[in-house]
Scaffold this active site. Structure first.
Site, PDB file in Angstrom:
ATOM      1  N   HIS A 239      48.901  40.489  38.260  1.00 58.06           N
ATOM      2  CA  HIS A 239      47.476  40.859  38.332  1.00 58.06           C
ATOM      3  C   HIS A 239      46.975  40.585  39.744  1.00 58.06           C
ATOM      4  CE1 HIS A 239      43.286  41.034  36.374  1.00 58.06           C
ATOM      5  NE2 HIS A 239      43.086  40.941  37.686  1.00 58.06           N
TER       6      HIS A 239
ATOM      7  N   HIS B 198      44.367  42.249  43.144  1.00 59.79           N
ATOM      8  CA  HIS B 198      43.488  43.252  43.750  1.00 59.79           C
ATOM      9  C   HIS B 198      43.907  43.409  45.205  1.00 59.79           C
ATOM     10  CE1 HIS B 198      40.674  43.167  40.320  1.00 59.79           C
ATOM     11  NE2 HIS B 198      41.115  41.916  40.218  1.00 59.79           N
ATOM     12  N   LEU B 199      44.487  44.555  45.535  1.00 59.54           N
ATOM     13  CA  LEU B 199      44.929  44.780  46.922  1.00 59.54           C
ATOM     14  C   LEU B 199      43.886  45.545  47.732  1.00 59.54           C
ATOM     15  CD1 LEU B 199      48.737  45.613  46.436  1.00 59.54           C
ATOM     16  CD2 LEU B 199      47.685  43.432  47.101  1.00 59.54           C
ATOM     17  N   ARG B 200      42.837  46.031  47.041  1.00 59.71           N
ATOM     18  CA  ARG B 200      41.778  46.785  47.711  1.00 59.71           C
ATOM     19  C   ARG B 200      42.334  48.051  48.368  1.00 59.71           C
ATOM     20  NH1 ARG B 200      38.723  43.871  44.504  1.00 59.71           N
ATOM     21  NH2 ARG B 200      37.923  41.932  45.350  1.00 59.71           N
TER      22      ARG B 200
ATOM     23  N   ASN C 114      40.377  48.844  40.308  1.00 55.56           N
ATOM     24  CA  ASN C 114      38.904  48.875  40.442  1.00 55.56           C
ATOM     25  C   ASN C 114      38.477  49.150  41.885  1.00 55.56           C
ATOM     26  OD1 ASN C 114      39.797  46.257  41.157  1.00 55.56           O
ATOM     27  ND2 ASN C 114      37.844  45.329  40.605  1.00 55.56           N
TER      28      ASN C 114
ATOM     29  N   LYS D  83      44.082  49.513  32.511  1.00 55.17           N
ATOM     30  CA  LYS D  83      43.193  48.351  32.520  1.00 55.17           C
ATOM     31  C   LYS D  83      41.875  48.656  31.844  1.00 55.17           C
ATOM     32  CE  LYS D  83      41.675  44.286  33.809  1.00 55.17           C
ATOM     33  NZ  LYS D  83      41.307  43.793  35.127  1.00 55.17           N
TER      34      LYS D  83
ATOM     35  N   HIS E  48      40.308  42.892  30.703  1.00 61.86           N
ATOM     36  CA  HIS E  48      39.345  41.907  31.199  1.00 61.86           C
ATOM     37  C   HIS E  48      38.519  41.516  29.977  1.00 61.86           C
ATOM     38  CE1 HIS E  48      36.656  40.124  34.375  1.00 61.86           C
ATOM     39  NE2 HIS E  48      35.936  40.008  33.272  1.00 61.86           N
TER      40      HIS E  48
ATOM     41  N   HIS F  80      43.897  37.000  33.112  1.00 62.80           N
ATOM     42  CA  HIS F  80      43.235  35.811  33.684  1.00 62.80           C
ATOM     43  C   HIS F  80      42.445  35.014  32.643  1.00 62.80           C
ATOM     44  CE1 HIS F  80      40.055  38.772  33.817  1.00 62.80           C
ATOM     45  NE2 HIS F  80      40.476  39.331  34.923  1.00 62.80           N
TER      46      HIS F  80
ATOM     47  N   LEU G 291      35.272  35.829  38.330  1.00 61.38           N
ATOM     48  CA  LEU G 291      35.079  36.207  36.932  1.00 61.38           C
ATOM     49  C   LEU G 291      36.427  36.442  36.270  1.00 61.38           C
ATOM     50  CD1 LEU G 291      31.983  38.547  37.292  1.00 61.38           C
ATOM     51  CD2 LEU G 291      32.064  36.329  36.128  1.00 61.38           C
TER      52      LEU G 291
ATOM     53  N   ASP H  71      45.200  37.186  40.140  1.00 59.47           N
ATOM     54  CA  ASP H  71      43.838  37.724  40.248  1.00 59.47           C
ATOM     55  C   ASP H  71      43.297  37.515  41.660  1.00 59.47           C
ATOM     56  OD1 ASP H  71      41.611  39.125  39.474  1.00 59.47           O
ATOM     57  OD2 ASP H  71      40.610  37.402  38.580  1.00 59.47           O
TER      58      ASP H  71
ATOM     59  N   HIS I 239      37.163  39.127  49.159  1.00 59.23           N
ATOM     60  CA  HIS I 239      35.866  39.677  49.598  1.00 59.23           C
ATOM     61  C   HIS I 239      35.599  39.050  50.962  1.00 59.23           C
ATOM     62  CE1 HIS I 239      34.567  41.359  45.675  1.00 59.23           C
ATOM     63  NE2 HIS I 239      35.213  40.325  45.149  1.00 59.23           N
TER      64      HIS I 239
ATOM     65  N   ALA J 161      32.043  38.123  43.140  1.00 62.70           N
ATOM     66  CA  ALA J 161      33.000  37.304  42.385  1.00 62.70           C
ATOM     67  C   ALA J 161      34.416  37.599  42.853  1.00 62.70           C
ATOM     68  CB  ALA J 161      32.876  37.622  40.898  1.00 62.70           C
TER      69      ALA J 161
HETATM   70  C1  NCD Z   1      37.646  40.831  40.769  1.00 61.13           C
HETATM   71  C2  NCD Z   1      37.329  41.688  41.997  1.00 61.13           C
HETATM   72  O1  NCD Z   1      36.712  41.209  42.938  1.00 61.13           O
HETATM   73  O2  NCD Z   1      37.753  42.861  42.013  1.00 61.13           O
HETATM   74  N1  NCD Z   1      36.835  39.659  40.814  1.00 61.13           N
HETATM   75  C3  NCD Z   1      37.078  38.483  40.196  1.00 61.13           C
HETATM   76  O3  NCD Z   1      36.224  37.605  40.240  1.00 61.13           O
HETATM   77  N2  NCD Z   1      38.208  38.254  39.559  1.00 61.13           N
HETATM   78  C4  NCD Z   1      37.449  41.603  39.514  1.00 61.13           C
HETATM   79  C5  NCD Z   1      37.996  40.936  38.290  1.00 61.13           C
HETATM   80  O4  NCD Z   1      39.216  40.795  38.132  1.00 61.13           O
HETATM   81  O5  NCD Z   1      37.214  40.498  37.445  1.00 61.13           O
HETATM   82 ZN    ZN Z   2      41.181  40.831  38.482  1.00 62.75          ZN
END
Ligand code: NCD
Ligand code: ZN
Length: 355
Positions: free
Chosen positions: A27, A29-31, A55, A113, A150, A188, A233, A261, A265, A277
């Site tokens: 899990h 997020h590579l953006r 996302n 997802k 989620h 998560h 989150l 996760d 940011h 988050a």
């Molecule tokens: C994630 C994000 O920033 O894309 N943020 C987080 O707090 N985990 C989204 C997510 O997995 O809830």
């Molecule tokens: Zn996530």
């Protein structure tokens, strides 16, 4: 020391080196765009594969978008690293099961997802009610495509610290009952209730656990003031939940496996009146997990959690290479580019010494 396969695994807790099968991150997020270039190699350095969250803006909802995103990730990876991104499809109300089946069949989508609409970052296009994705769920159950969830309700009348537990009651129990063969990863997880639910479910239900939910609890978010870089989150919960997660992760139960996760940011979007988050933990992910497992006297169980149980659940081969962790002090920088990493400024007791 014990020999497993052809790899030498050092299992005595007083040893200096820990060698484990190369892990995967189930899990992350590579953006996209500039941020992708900044963060992808932190993950690719430590992990052979990663389940990449969809996302983006706009979210990845078609096979074509998934394939294009996969290619952008691969173009951003250091060619010296051997890394395979596993792409996921973002479920939206009414999404066609056929499109998921096509993407899965073509090897583009590993999983899909479920974001409840407005539950978290970039989830505005998420699912308003699971009844809206019946076609997708039936298809996924039939073709063996995992559903990643989620698990939080978005009802503003439900206390934010209760949203995961209430999601189990209101949505997950019914989902598991209605789709008994569907492979589900409860992503998560943050509560003792989620641990108990996964433990009590069949072998088709598993969960990922992050480094930060193992390392800290909600007190850390308010230690001496408000700590926006620890806001994620689902939000950190009270200590008893952290302890339940630590027990589950280090138990050797194959239903619980690694998912960071990692969710970067830039600092300015977290250090503000309404901060985003997400914790950026990818650069020191294995070091953080090793710290937890070491504290729990369970270093011999890190390999199962990090490297074996994830591929076994997904029905993918385990990796063949290895990574080495060295027992030595390593200080996490205060900043990496424009992002403040998890454990910033702290000294950890394990160092990632390479693949
Ligand atoms: C994630 C994000 O920033 O894309 N943020 C987080 O707090 N985990 C989204 C997510 O997995 O809830
Ligand atoms: Zn996530």
């Amino acid at each position: 020391m014990t020999l497993t396969d052809d790899r030498l695994v050092i299992r005595r807790p007083d040893e200096h080196l820990l060698v484990i099968r190369k892990p995967d991150d189930w899990h992350v997020h590579l953006r996209d765009g500039e941020m992708l270039g900044h963060v992808v190699n932190a993950t690719a350095r430590q992990f052979a594969r990663a389940i990449v969250m969809p996302n983006l803006k706009p979210p990845v909802t078609t096979t074509a978008a998934g394939a294009a995103y996969r290619d952008r990730i691969l173009a951003a990876v250091d060619p010296a690293l051997d890394f395979t991104p596993l792409i996921t499809c973002y479920l939206t109300d009414g999404i066609a099961g056929d499109e998921l089946a096509r993407g899965h069949g073509e090897g583009v989508f590993t999983a899909a997802k479920l974001y409840p609409a407005h539950a978290t970052t970039n989830s505005a296009h998420g699912v308003t009610d699971v009844a809206q994705i019946r076609d997708a769920l039936e298809t996924m159950q039939r073709i063996g495509m995992p559903l990643l969830i989620h698990g939080e309700v978005t009802d503003s009348h439900v206390d934010i610290f209760d949203r995961e537990a209430v999601f189990i009651e209101r949505t997950l129990i019914g989902l598991v009952r209605d789709y008994p063969e569907l492979k589900i990863v409860f992503e998560h997880i943050t509560t003792a209730e989620a641990v108990a639910f996964v433990e009590a479910s069949g072998a088709n239900v598993a969960a990922t656990i992050t480094p930060h939910h193992l390392a800290i609890n909600r007190n850390a978010m308010f230690e001496g003031g408000i700590r926006p870089h620890l806001y994620c989150l689902p939000v950190l919960k009270r200590e008893k939940h952290q302890l339940a997660l630590r027990k589950a992760a280090t138990s050797g139960n194959p239903k619980f496996f690694l998912g960071t996760d990692s969710a970067p940011h830039v600092a300015s979007t977290k250090e503000t009146a309404c901060g985003c988050a997400g914790c950026y933990n990818a650069p020191f992910a294995l070091e953080s997990y090793a710290k937890t497992f070491d504290e729990e006297g369970a270093l011999d169980r890190l390999e199962g959690f990090a490297s074996d149980f994830g591929p076994d659940f997904y029905g993918l081969p385990r990796n063949t290479g290895s990574v080495t962790l060295e027992r030595t002090a390593v200080t996490v920088p205060e900043r990496i580019g424009d992002v403040v990493p998890f454990h910033a400024g702290e000294t950890l007791g394990w160092r990632f010494a390479g693949a």
